[in-house]
Scaffold this active site. Sequence first.
Site, PDB file in Angstrom:
ATOM      1  N   LYS A 145     -46.365 -40.568  73.863  1.00 15.49           N
ATOM      2  CA  LYS A 145     -46.302 -41.905  74.491  1.00 15.49           C
ATOM      3  C   LYS A 145     -45.663 -41.787  75.882  1.00 15.49           C
ATOM      4  O   LYS A 145     -45.865 -40.774  76.537  1.00 15.49           O
ATOM      5  CB  LYS A 145     -45.573 -42.878  73.564  1.00 15.49           C
ATOM      6  CG  LYS A 145     -46.152 -42.852  72.146  1.00 15.49           C
ATOM      7  CD  LYS A 145     -45.660 -43.956  71.267  1.00 15.49           C
ATOM      8  CE  LYS A 145     -46.318 -43.825  69.886  1.00 15.49           C
ATOM      9  NZ  LYS A 145     -45.976 -44.893  68.974  1.00 15.49           N
ATOM     10  N   GLU A 195     -53.957 -45.524  61.610  1.00  9.78           N
ATOM     11  CA  GLU A 195     -52.556 -45.848  61.866  1.00  9.78           C
ATOM     12  C   GLU A 195     -52.312 -47.334  61.569  1.00  9.78           C
ATOM     13  O   GLU A 195     -52.610 -48.190  62.408  1.00  9.78           O
ATOM     14  CB  GLU A 195     -52.209 -45.573  63.327  1.00  9.78           C
ATOM     15  CG  GLU A 195     -52.393 -44.133  63.724  1.00  9.78           C
ATOM     16  CD  GLU A 195     -51.545 -43.784  64.937  1.00  9.78           C
ATOM     17  OE1 GLU A 195     -50.705 -42.893  64.817  1.00  9.78           O
ATOM     18  OE2 GLU A 195     -51.707 -44.414  65.987  1.00  9.78           O
ATOM     19  N   SER A 198     -44.874 -43.505  61.409  1.00 11.55           N
ATOM     20  CA  SER A 198     -43.588 -43.052  60.857  1.00 11.55           C
ATOM     21  C   SER A 198     -43.700 -41.777  60.012  1.00 11.55           C
ATOM     22  O   SER A 198     -43.037 -41.643  58.976  1.00 11.55           O
ATOM     23  CB  SER A 198     -42.903 -44.169  60.077  1.00 11.55           C
ATOM     24  OG  SER A 198     -42.635 -45.268  60.929  1.00 11.55           O
ATOM     25  N   GLY A 222     -43.656 -46.637  64.450  1.00  7.23           N
ATOM     26  CA  GLY A 222     -42.345 -46.775  65.079  1.00  7.23           C
ATOM     27  C   GLY A 222     -41.383 -47.666  64.310  1.00  7.23           C
ATOM     28  O   GLY A 222     -40.328 -48.046  64.811  1.00  7.23           O
ATOM     29  N   ASN A 278     -48.070 -37.489  69.614  1.00 10.86           N
ATOM     30  CA  ASN A 278     -48.331 -38.491  70.648  1.00 10.86           C
ATOM     31  C   ASN A 278     -46.992 -38.814  71.301  1.00 10.86           C
ATOM     32  O   ASN A 278     -46.178 -39.539  70.729  1.00 10.86           O
ATOM     33  CB  ASN A 278     -48.943 -39.742  69.985  1.00 10.86           C
ATOM     34  CG  ASN A 278     -49.087 -40.896  70.958  1.00 10.86           C
ATOM     35  OD1 ASN A 278     -48.938 -40.720  72.170  1.00 10.86           O
ATOM     36  ND2 ASN A 278     -49.364 -42.075  70.429  1.00 10.86           N
ATOM     37  N   GLU A 285     -51.201 -49.385  70.578  1.00 10.18           N
ATOM     38  CA  GLU A 285     -50.421 -49.888  71.726  1.00 10.18           C
ATOM     39  C   GLU A 285     -51.337 -50.210  72.903  1.00 10.18           C
ATOM     40  O   GLU A 285     -51.085 -51.131  73.671  1.00 10.18           O
ATOM     41  CB  GLU A 285     -49.340 -48.860  72.110  1.00 10.18           C
ATOM     42  CG  GLU A 285     -48.202 -48.881  71.095  1.00 10.18           C
ATOM     43  CD  GLU A 285     -47.497 -47.564  70.889  1.00 10.18           C
ATOM     44  OE1 GLU A 285     -47.620 -46.654  71.735  1.00 10.18           O
ATOM     45  OE2 GLU A 285     -46.806 -47.431  69.849  1.00 10.18           O
ATOM     46  N   HIS A 291     -55.511 -46.275  70.854  1.00  8.07           N
ATOM     47  CA  HIS A 291     -54.238 -46.402  70.146  1.00  8.07           C
ATOM     48  C   HIS A 291     -53.855 -47.883  70.069  1.00  8.07           C
ATOM     49  O   HIS A 291     -54.149 -48.652  70.977  1.00  8.07           O
ATOM     50  CB  HIS A 291     -53.156 -45.601  70.881  1.00  8.07           C
ATOM     51  CG  HIS A 291     -51.882 -45.519  70.095  1.00  8.07           C
ATOM     52  ND1 HIS A 291     -50.961 -46.537  70.091  1.00  8.07           N
ATOM     53  CD2 HIS A 291     -51.411 -44.564  69.260  1.00  8.07           C
ATOM     54  CE1 HIS A 291     -49.965 -46.197  69.282  1.00  8.07           C
ATOM     55  NE2 HIS A 291     -50.209 -45.006  68.774  1.00  8.07           N
TER      56      HIS A 291
HETATM   57  P1  PGA Z   1     -44.644 -43.105  65.042  1.00  9.40           P
HETATM   58  O1  PGA Z   1     -45.907 -43.341  65.991  1.00  9.40           O
HETATM   59  O2  PGA Z   1     -44.813 -41.771  64.399  1.00  9.40           O
HETATM   60  O3  PGA Z   1     -43.449 -43.169  65.975  1.00  9.40           O
HETATM   61  O4  PGA Z   1     -44.643 -44.213  64.045  1.00  9.40           O
HETATM   62  C1  PGA Z   1     -47.199 -42.950  65.599  1.00  9.40           C
HETATM   63  C2  PGA Z   1     -48.195 -43.288  66.673  1.00  9.40           C
HETATM   64  O5  PGA Z   1     -48.046 -44.340  67.317  1.00  9.40           O
HETATM   65  O6  PGA Z   1     -49.153 -42.535  66.915  1.00  9.40           O
END
Ligand code: PGA
Length: 256
Positions: free
Chosen positions: A11, A167, A213, A173, A9, A97, A95
């Site tokens: 983003k 998630e 992560s 993140g 992803n 976000e 997601h």
């Molecule tokens: P990350 O993000 O691996 O940077 O923690 C995962 C995601 O948001 O899909």
Amino acid sequence: MRKPIIAGNWKLNKTPQEAMELVALLKRELSTVTDVEIVVCPVFTCLRDVEDILAESNIGIGAQNVYWEDEGAFTGEVSAPILKSSGAKYVIIGHSERRQYFGETNETVNKRIKAALKHQLIPIVCVGEVLSEREENKTFAVIEKQCKESLAGLTAEEMKLMIIAYEPVWAIGTGKTATPDQAQEVHKFIRDLLKKIFDEDTAQSVRIQYGGSVKPENTADLMGQADIDGALVGGASLKADSFTAIVKNTCGVKTN
Ligand code: PGA
């Protein structure tokens, strides 16, 4: 056996030029991988360029969101038929976000899933609890509500086409990965829930990715868990070496 699926992803990162450079490297490094399904999800405006490079390769393309109407007066939105014709085969839906910053709800997630399925896009549906919910022991209740409402009205046949990504929001993140046991516990809960909502056969065939992560160093331990069938990778998907290592560290881990 469920084939593991690793999706990047990206983003809001990478210009079309940068996107093309990254997928050219991935295509070269990952060309021999057959036992892991690989997906990259760039921003909308890079889909076409990425498709030019990845056509005929073993790397699929996904979008990061989709609107539920096919066309019309919906300024700023993009629809499933347009994504499809731009090279996307998958689409991330719901997601955290999008839920946190853009008002996504289980109800809109449900509409987006139906629009994606109608146009043969494979939904990657995200669920996950925030830290305070975990601390208050509400994780299972939150996940159950997200799954039930997001998946409302779908048939077992439709469910079998989809992917779920668990998630935990506190792990996205932040560098704080869920432990393999913590992740497995929720993955198993989701699979049991799919059995209740649909049936055993459906629950056993749906792939459930872990996200939050994921790095080359923790991939094998996470993927070794019985109900973890891949990963949705954010930060570590932006560099060819780390994404390649995550895919390679997944190869051969699954035996269930
Ligand atoms: P990350 O993000 O691996 O940077 O923690 C995962 C995601 O948001 O899909």
